[in-house]
Design an enzyme around this catalytic site. Structure first.
Site, PDB file in Angstrom:
ATOM      1  N   GLY A 100      -2.691 -66.202 -21.468  1.00  0.00           N
ATOM      2  CA  GLY A 100      -2.287 -66.166 -22.867  1.00  0.00           C
ATOM      3  C   GLY A 100      -0.851 -66.590 -23.074  1.00  0.00           C
ATOM      4  O   GLY A 100      -0.152 -66.069 -23.936  1.00  0.00           O
ATOM      5  N   SER A 189      -4.633 -69.505 -16.488  1.00  0.00           N
ATOM      6  CA  SER A 189      -3.530 -69.902 -17.356  1.00  0.00           C
ATOM      7  C   SER A 189      -2.283 -69.103 -16.981  1.00  0.00           C
ATOM      8  O   SER A 189      -1.845 -69.146 -15.842  1.00  0.00           O
ATOM      9  CB  SER A 189      -3.937 -69.717 -18.822  1.00  0.00           C
ATOM     10  OG  SER A 189      -3.045 -70.380 -19.685  1.00  0.00           O
TER      11      SER A 189
END
Length: 495
Positions: A100, A189
């Site tokens: 995120g 990520s």
């Protein structure tokens, strides 16, 4: 059915289903509130009585608050555990670190009873591993290192949260049937970025033994000088100067949120391709950049990969003004080299071509550079590329974009995500089962090979073996050669 576990911290009651027992919302650190706000985490203290672990804790504070403010809190240092029923021996442990952009996300749910975007039940079933997912502080609370401006702030707080979660797992996971001596951390990520950093943090080394890094933007790190600039800017956006950093302690969250949005605008233009909040390479706690580090003494197997069209998502949604941002992406290279590389993307700033450029610069090339360095280590490194995309992703011209591999991995039970693989459920599940078998084998043995699956060879600079994950798996040799040659001789792109 309720199940009671006796741990070094106290008794915990979870819920037993058909194949997995869940323990949700378990505190691994003291609440980071009051005097502990912006401080390094402190290990949770033992409790009296029975801790009910039947509902997800709230996610960390973040910008969007899309689920409603009641679903987020600064009191966020909790983890979730899924234990396969019927374990007869200590099982490997897999710890999920969500992504995120170091600013959003978490391991919570839409409601206390679920669903959860990162529900690990099926992974636990398919791997036979004990699964753990963690929360860690984000944005200004976890990734703004203000310690230089006031002793009231600690540094590297978000990374230290993850290390504290791993320490808790080390102490307590045996009570759940997990093997504290066989822990694999995996994340996507920014979660993958945190893992690539933890490979270079001495404090983290005792608490994990293998690492899986999915779709990491390896360039999202700051130098000490860059972080100093970012801190000063953020303080200014919050109405403070560097001599009054402690004023942050008394500001309402809405002010902190607005300052973060202003920082986004600055970073997108001046540090294009990086996250606004990033880990800081200070040479002490975090020793080096993952793509530049010497890993020759690292004795941990690593599995790392990216998706074929990662950058399509960012080109469409993060930096939709392609004409503005495309010329900024390679700004840190000499002008002549910039021009030579841009000439190989002749239809810029076309969105599809900008997506290709973002894929190469942010994900594919640094993945290869990282794998090269790791291939010289004492451990082994396995490289993959995820190529599969659903009909919905094709219709949106996103293809195998950033996050695409999460759909088969978790089935993404959140309704807003399910539309992305509607009509492809059977294929998505089959790919997910295959990935679970590989990830589970890697967690168990350090090799992602399993009976009946295409053999996967370690990555070396001679062979460059890469597993292509699609409707069927295929091992290819140097499939990203064109990208590698395009950036030959370059070590730094975004940093």
């Amino acid at each position: 059915m309720n199940t009671l576990i006796h741990t070094p911290f106290g008794d915990i009651e979870g819920i037993t289903g058909q194949s997995v027992t869940r323990f949700l919302g378990v505190p691994f650190a003291k609440k980071p509130l009051g005097d502990l706000r912006f401080r390094a985490p402190q290990l949770a203290e033992p409790w009296d009585g029975i801790l009910s672990a039947k509902g997800f804790a709230r996610d960390p504070m973040q910008d969007s608050l899309t689920l409603g403010s009641e679903h987020y809190s600064e009191d966020c240092l909790y983890l979730n555990i899924w234990v396969p029923n019927g374990l007869d021996a200590p099982a490997p442990v897999m710890v999920w670190i969500p992504g995120g952009a170091f600013a959003t996300g978490g391991s919570g749910a839409l409601a206390p009873e679920g669903p959860c975007a990162y529900d690990c039940e099926r992974i636990a079933q398919n791997t036979g591993c004990v699964l753990v997912s963690v929360n860690y502080r984000l944005n200004v609370f976890g990734f703004l290192n203000l310690s230089e401006f006031s002793p009231r702030f600690d540094d590297h707080v978000g990374l230290k949260d993850i290390i504290m979660a791993l320490r808790w797992v080390h102490i307590a996971i045996g009570a759940f049937g997990g093997d504290q001596g066989n822990v694999t951390i995996f994340g996507e990520s920014a979660g993958g970025g945190a893992i690539s950093a933890l490979l270079l943090v001495d404090e983290a080394a005792p608490y994990f033994h293998k690492a899986i890094i999915e779709s990491n933007c390896f360039g999202s790190f700051y130098t000490v000088g860059e972080e100093r600039e970012i801190c000063r800017l953020y303080l200014g956006y919050a109405g403070l100067d560097e001599g009054n950093a402690e004023g942050l302690l008394n500001l309402p969250y809405e002010t902190l949120r607005k300052a973060g949005r202003a920082l986004d605008e600055y970073v997108w233009e001046h540090y294009t391709g990086r996250c606004s909040f990033c880990p800081v390479v200070d040479g002490v706690f975090l020793k080096d950049f993952p793509t530049l580090a010497d890993f020759t003494e690292l004795d941990k197997p690593v599995l790392v990969g990216s998706n074929r069209s990662e950058g399509n998502f960012q080109a469409a949604y993060t930096w939709p003004d392609n004409e503005k941002y495309a010329p900024l992406l390679l700004r840190r290279l000499p002008e002549a080299r910039q021009n030579a590389i841009y000439a190989q993307y002749p239809r810029l700033p076309d969105r599809a071509v900008f997506g290709e450029l973002l894929t190469d610069v942010m994900y594919a090339f640094p993945k290869l550079r990282f794998a090269e360095h790791l291939s010289r280590s004492k451990g082994q490194v396995y490289v993959y590329r995820f190529d599969y995309y659903t009909a919905a992703l094709e219709s949106l011209k996103l293809y195998a974009c950033h996050m695409a591999e999460l759909f088969p991995m978790f089935e993404m039970e959140v309704p807003a995500f399910r539309q992305f693989f509607a009509g492809s459920e059977e294929t998505v599940r089959e790919i997910g089962d295959r990935m679970h078998r590989r990830w589970g084998a890697f967690a168990r043995t350090g090799s992602p090979n399993a009976d009946g699956l295409t053999p996967w060879r370690p990555y070396t600079e001679e062979e460059r073996s890469t597993l292509i994950i699609d409707r069927e798996d295929q091992l290819e040799y140097d499939p990203e050669r064109a990208i590698r040659e395009r950036y030959q001789g370059i070590d730094r792109l975004l940093i």
